[in-house]
Scaffold this motif. Structure first.
Motif, PDB file in Angstrom:
ATOM      1  N   THR A 111       0.831  -1.206   0.000  1.00  0.00           N
ATOM      2  CA  THR A 111       0.000   0.000   0.000  1.00  0.00           C
ATOM      3  C   THR A 111       0.861   1.249   0.000  1.00  0.00           C
ATOM      4  O   THR A 111       1.822   1.362   0.766  1.00  0.00           O
ATOM      5  N   SER A 112       0.506   2.201  -0.864  1.00  0.00           N
ATOM      6  CA  SER A 112       1.212   3.472  -0.950  1.00  0.00           C
ATOM      7  C   SER A 112       0.243   4.599  -0.592  1.00  0.00           C
ATOM      8  O   SER A 112      -0.864   4.671  -1.133  1.00  0.00           O
ATOM      9  N   ILE A 113       0.642   5.453   0.334  1.00  0.00           N
ATOM     10  CA  ILE A 113      -0.209   6.541   0.814  1.00  0.00           C
ATOM     11  C   ILE A 113       0.501   7.861   0.553  1.00  0.00           C
ATOM     12  O   ILE A 113       1.622   8.075   1.030  1.00  0.00           O
ATOM     13  N   ASP A 114      -0.133   8.749  -0.208  1.00  0.00           N
ATOM     14  CA  ASP A 114       0.441  10.058  -0.502  1.00  0.00           C
ATOM     15  C   ASP A 114      -0.227  11.123   0.357  1.00  0.00           C
ATOM     16  O   ASP A 114      -1.426  11.053   0.649  1.00  0.00           O
ATOM     17  N   GLY A 115       0.556  12.122   0.739  1.00  0.00           N
ATOM     18  CA  GLY A 115       0.014  13.208   1.537  1.00  0.00           C
ATOM     19  C   GLY A 115       1.011  14.341   1.653  1.00  0.00           C
ATOM     20  O   GLY A 115       2.031  14.368   0.959  1.00  0.00           O
ATOM     21  N   THR A 116       0.720  15.277   2.557  1.00  0.00           N
ATOM     22  CA  THR A 116       1.586  16.425   2.809  1.00  0.00           C
ATOM     23  C   THR A 116       1.724  16.594   4.317  1.00  0.00           C
ATOM     24  O   THR A 116       0.727  16.486   5.044  1.00  0.00           O
ATOM     25  N   THR A 117       2.930  16.841   4.798  1.00  0.00           N
ATOM     26  CA  THR A 117       3.128  17.009   6.233  1.00  0.00           C
ATOM     27  C   THR A 117       2.342  18.217   6.734  1.00  0.00           C
ATOM     28  O   THR A 117       2.188  19.213   6.030  1.00  0.00           O
ATOM     29  N   THR A 118       1.853  18.122   7.967  1.00  0.00           N
ATOM     30  CA  THR A 118       1.040  19.192   8.545  1.00  0.00           C
ATOM     31  C   THR A 118       1.913  20.373   8.966  1.00  0.00           C
ATOM     32  O   THR A 118       3.145  20.321   8.871  1.00  0.00           O
ATOM     33  N   ALA A 119       1.268  21.412   9.471  1.00  0.00           N
ATOM     34  CA  ALA A 119       1.988  22.620   9.887  1.00  0.00           C
ATOM     35  C   ALA A 119       2.989  22.335  11.000  1.00  0.00           C
ATOM     36  O   ALA A 119       4.001  23.036  11.127  1.00  0.00           O
ATOM     37  N   ASP A 120       2.715  21.314  11.816  1.00  0.00           N
ATOM     38  CA  ASP A 120       3.663  20.971  12.878  1.00  0.00           C
ATOM     39  C   ASP A 120       4.511  19.753  12.520  1.00  0.00           C
ATOM     40  O   ASP A 120       5.145  19.147  13.379  1.00  0.00           O
ATOM     41  N   GLY A 121       4.529  19.399  11.212  1.00  0.00           N
ATOM     42  CA  GLY A 121       5.440  18.367  10.730  1.00  0.00           C
ATOM     43  C   GLY A 121       4.963  16.939  10.863  1.00  0.00           C
ATOM     44  O   GLY A 121       5.757  16.009  10.732  1.00  0.00           O
ATOM     45  N   HIS A 122       3.670  16.731  11.083  1.00  0.00           N
ATOM     46  CA  HIS A 122       3.174  15.375  11.296  1.00  0.00           C
ATOM     47  C   HIS A 122       2.817  14.658   9.992  1.00  0.00           C
ATOM     48  O   HIS A 122       2.310  15.259   9.049  1.00  0.00           O
ATOM     49  N   VAL A 123       3.094  13.354  10.003  1.00  0.00           N
ATOM     50  CA  VAL A 123       2.583  12.409   9.014  1.00  0.00           C
ATOM     51  C   VAL A 123       1.676  11.463   9.789  1.00  0.00           C
ATOM     52  O   VAL A 123       2.078  10.917  10.814  1.00  0.00           O
ATOM     53  N   GLU A 124       0.451  11.293   9.326  1.00  0.00           N
ATOM     54  CA  GLU A 124      -0.500  10.428  10.032  1.00  0.00           C
ATOM     55  C   GLU A 124      -1.238   9.569   9.012  1.00  0.00           C
ATOM     56  O   GLU A 124      -1.741  10.078   8.016  1.00  0.00           O
ATOM     57  N   ALA A 125      -1.279   8.260   9.271  1.00  0.00           N
ATOM     58  CA  ALA A 125      -1.922   7.343   8.324  1.00  0.00           C
ATOM     59  C   ALA A 125      -2.431   6.116   9.065  1.00  0.00           C
ATOM     60  O   ALA A 125      -1.882   5.724  10.098  1.00  0.00           O
ATOM     61  N   GLU A 126      -3.492   5.521   8.514  1.00  0.00           N
ATOM     62  CA  GLU A 126      -4.017   4.269   9.047  1.00  0.00           C
ATOM     63  C   GLU A 126      -3.265   3.109   8.388  1.00  0.00           C
ATOM     64  O   GLU A 126      -3.206   3.021   7.163  1.00  0.00           O
ATOM     65  N   VAL A 127      -2.683   2.238   9.211  1.00  0.00           N
ATOM     66  CA  VAL A 127      -1.897   1.112   8.698  1.00  0.00           C
ATOM     67  C   VAL A 127      -2.385  -0.177   9.362  1.00  0.00           C
ATOM     68  O   VAL A 127      -3.002  -0.137  10.434  1.00  0.00           O
ATOM     69  N   PRO A 128      -2.142  -1.345   8.753  1.00  0.00           N
ATOM     70  CA  PRO A 128      -2.523  -2.609   9.392  1.00  0.00           C
ATOM     71  C   PRO A 128      -1.887  -2.735  10.772  1.00  0.00           C
ATOM     72  O   PRO A 128      -0.731  -2.352  10.970  1.00  0.00           O
ATOM     73  N   VAL A 129      -2.637  -3.266  11.725  1.00  0.00           N
ATOM     74  CA  VAL A 129      -2.164  -3.332  13.099  1.00  0.00           C
ATOM     75  C   VAL A 129      -0.937  -4.231  13.233  1.00  0.00           C
ATOM     76  O   VAL A 129      -0.150  -4.078  14.176  1.00  0.00           O
ATOM     77  N   ASN A 130      -0.752  -5.152  12.293  1.00  0.00           N
ATOM     78  CA  ASN A 130       0.411  -6.042  12.360  1.00  0.00           C
ATOM     79  C   ASN A 130       1.557  -5.581  11.458  1.00  0.00           C
ATOM     80  O   ASN A 130       2.507  -6.334  11.227  1.00  0.00           O
ATOM     81  N   ALA A 131       1.489  -4.350  10.947  1.00  0.00           N
ATOM     82  CA  ALA A 131       2.578  -3.822  10.117  1.00  0.00           C
ATOM     83  C   ALA A 131       3.840  -3.679  10.958  1.00  0.00           C
ATOM     84  O   ALA A 131       3.782  -3.226  12.103  1.00  0.00           O
ATOM     85  N   ARG A 132       4.963  -4.059  10.396  1.00  0.00           N
ATOM     86  CA  ARG A 132       6.224  -3.995  11.134  1.00  0.00           C
ATOM     87  C   ARG A 132       7.212  -3.002  10.515  1.00  0.00           C
ATOM     88  O   ARG A 132       8.085  -2.494  11.203  1.00  0.00           O
ATOM     89  N   TYR A 133       7.072  -2.761   9.219  1.00  0.00           N
ATOM     90  CA  TYR A 133       8.024  -1.883   8.535  1.00  0.00           C
ATOM     91  C   TYR A 133       7.281  -0.978   7.556  1.00  0.00           C
ATOM     92  O   TYR A 133       6.234  -1.333   7.023  1.00  0.00           O
TER      93      TYR A 133
END
Length: 216
Positions: A111-133
């Motif tokens: 899965t590839s998720i595109d976005g833009t960092t927020t004003a305070d530098g955050h990246v936030e995304a929903e990922v599988p709970v068992n994702a390791r990398y």
């Protein structure tokens, strides 16, 4: 009387991933009375250490599937997700500043998720709970592209020696194999940036501030 089962935490585990493996709600597992000692030792269900023991009550254990040999069976599986949050900052002569408004691409598995960092530098995304990398690419497709590999769930508690080193490394204060002098300098720099006595000594106050700054 039911006999509780247990799960020995592996690198990358958190309560959510253990609960997904068992097939129950993570809050039920975290709040199970036999896990009181674990709750007292670990301030967050997301920050477990390999070797920690999570007790699993009998009623939460998954039931075995009954199948007919030679038959075709259909199953419905729910892919549980959790929120991955990363804050990106830049440290230079002017101090520490958020990396804001920068395009990014986060790749987790297929899965590839595109976005833009927020004003305070955050990246936030929903990922599988068992994702390791995951792999985070800033300014993808440009000459300024920068890749960051993320080990999801591999952060140790801050009150553990490795947890302190990991946080100082993530904050850009510690690089390579930590030596005594390098660690002292990194701690002193962190203390100076956050208004603490800059003596390089890892006091309780410094650890608490490190938890607040890094873990938010």
């Amino acid at each position: 009387m039911t006999r509780p089962h247990f799960h020995v935490v592996r690198s990358g585990d958190c309560i959510e991933s253990v609960a997904a493996e068992v097939g129950c709600a993570w809050r039920d597992l975290w709040n199970y009375p036999r896990n009181q000692a674990l709750r007292e030792r670990r301030s967050s269900p997301s920050l477990l250490k390999p070797g920690d023991v999570v007790h699993i009550p009998e009623q939460l254990r998954p039931s075995p599937l009954r199948l007919r040999p030679g038959g075709t069976h259909r199953f419905r599986c729910e892919l549980l997700r959790t929120t991955l949050r990363v804050r990106l900052v830049r440290r230079d002569a002017e101090g520490v500043r958020a990396i804001a408004g920068v395009p990014y691409r986060l790749v987790v598995g297929m899965t590839s998720i595109d976005g833009t960092t927020t004003a305070d530098g955050h990246v936030e995304a929903e990922v599988p709970v068992n994702a390791r990398y995951a792999r985070l690419e800033l300014s993808p497709g440009t000459s300024d592209a920068h890749l960051v590999d993320l080990d999801i769930g591999h952060l140790d508690p801050v009150d553990d020696g490795d947890g302190v080193l990991q946080r100082l490394h993530n904050l850009g204060l510690l690089r390579g194999s930590p030596t005594g002098e390098a660690l002292t300098d990194a701690v002193a720099t962190f203390q100076r940036e956050h208004g603490l006595t800059s003596d390089g000594v890892l006091t309780d106050e410094t650890v608490a501030q490190l938890r607040e700054v890094h873990d938010g």
